[in-house]
Design a protein around this motif. Structure first.
Motif, PDB file in Angstrom:
ATOM      1  N   PHE A 201      24.889   4.438   6.752  1.00 28.27           N
ATOM      2  CA  PHE A 201      23.448   4.624   6.844  1.00 28.27           C
ATOM      3  C   PHE A 201      22.726   3.288   6.961  1.00 28.27           C
ATOM      4  O   PHE A 201      21.811   3.130   7.778  1.00 28.27           O
ATOM      5  N   GLY A 202      23.128   2.313   6.168  1.00 26.81           N
ATOM      6  CA  GLY A 202      22.493   0.995   6.217  1.00 26.81           C
ATOM      7  C   GLY A 202      22.709   0.307   7.546  1.00 26.81           C
ATOM      8  O   GLY A 202      21.786  -0.289   8.105  1.00 26.81           O
ATOM      9  N   TYR A 203      23.922   0.406   8.085  1.00 27.97           N
ATOM     10  CA  TYR A 203      24.196  -0.212   9.376  1.00 27.97           C
ATOM     11  C   TYR A 203      23.372   0.453  10.479  1.00 27.97           C
ATOM     12  O   TYR A 203      22.769  -0.225  11.310  1.00 27.97           O
ATOM     13  N   LEU A 204      23.340   1.793  10.487  1.00 30.16           N
ATOM     14  CA  LEU A 204      22.562   2.499  11.513  1.00 30.16           C
ATOM     15  C   LEU A 204      21.078   2.182  11.401  1.00 30.16           C
ATOM     16  O   LEU A 204      20.399   1.980  12.410  1.00 30.16           O
ATOM     17  N   LEU A 205      20.563   2.132  10.193  1.00 27.12           N
ATOM     18  CA  LEU A 205      19.153   1.810   9.998  1.00 27.12           C
ATOM     19  C   LEU A 205      18.849   0.399  10.484  1.00 27.12           C
ATOM     20  O   LEU A 205      17.828   0.164  11.147  1.00 27.12           O
ATOM     21  N   ALA A 206      19.742  -0.539  10.203  1.00 26.33           N
ATOM     22  CA  ALA A 206      19.534  -1.912  10.672  1.00 26.33           C
ATOM     23  C   ALA A 206      19.609  -1.988  12.195  1.00 26.33           C
ATOM     24  O   ALA A 206      18.817  -2.697  12.828  1.00 26.33           O
ATOM     25  N   VAL A 207      20.539  -1.253  12.787  1.00 25.33           N
ATOM     26  CA  VAL A 207      20.646  -1.252  14.252  1.00 25.33           C
ATOM     27  C   VAL A 207      19.389  -0.670  14.874  1.00 25.33           C
ATOM     28  O   VAL A 207      18.842  -1.222  15.833  1.00 25.33           O
ATOM     29  N   PHE A 208      18.904   0.443  14.343  1.00 24.92           N
ATOM     30  CA  PHE A 208      17.702   1.065  14.894  1.00 24.92           C
ATOM     31  C   PHE A 208      16.475   0.172  14.717  1.00 24.92           C
ATOM     32  O   PHE A 208      15.607   0.122  15.577  1.00 24.92           O
TER      33      PHE A 208
END
Length: 182
Positions: free
Chosen positions: A87-94
């Motif tokens: 979740f943290g990685y996806l949020l940072a990517v977005f």
């Protein structure tokens, strides 16, 4: 050539930190040592110095509740770490995609980490409390069948550690210069 001067021994710093070191040793190390020792005694609610060896551990591991609790904590720990990292990685990517209102979203995600964790926890507790938070506000607006109580209802859960991972990855990504990203 000039001779290098030696710094004087920081006696004041040592004297100033000695009480902190003493308290740390007293509270943590001695507390852990006593707890470890008492785990080998017949202690129940209060300390008892009757040494029984590994009997307490045999009794603990023979309990079905303990085995279920250990399995649950491993499952929760692994899923929590895994989900939070994804979740943290996806949020940072977005957030790194130059989206509209990026500054607003960064402020919304980063602001809680600028405040004290205790204050942040209390604010979230107030918001999620069904008696005075979001649920009560929606009821006051007229929607009385609205139900939202993740802190009270055992069938719901709130995951927030993913936000910390997102913030760390976003901070790392935004600190890398555009030249190096190419």
């Amino acid at each position: 050539m000039t001779e290098a001067r030696r710094r004087p021994f920081p006696l004041q710093a040592v004297l100033g930190t000695t009480p902190m070191i003493g308290v740390s040793v007293g509270v943590y190390v001695i507390g852990i040592a006593f707890t470890f020792y008492w785990s080998f005694t017949s202690s129940r609610l209060f300390p008892n110095y009757d040494f029984v060896g590994l009997e307490q551990y045999r009794r603990l591991w023979s309990s079905d509740r303990w085995v279920v609790a250990v399995n649950n904590i491993w499952l929760f720990g692994l899923l929590s770490v895994g989900c939070n990292m994804v979740f943290g990685y996806l949020l940072a990517v977005f957030m790194d995609q130059r989206i509209r209102q990026e500054d607003l979203l960064r402020s919304v995600f980063l602001y809680p980490f600028a405040m004290s964790l205790i204050v942040t926890g209390l604010v979230w507790q107030w918001i999620l409390d069904p008696n005075l938070g979001l649920e009560q506000t929606i009821h006051g607006l007229g929607w009385t069948s609205f139900h939202f109580s993740p802190l009270v209802d055992a069938s719901t859960g709130v995951f927030s550690e993913g936000l910390a991972v997102a913030i760390l990855v976003a901070a790392l990504a935004s600190s890398i210069s555009a030249f190096l990203r190419r």
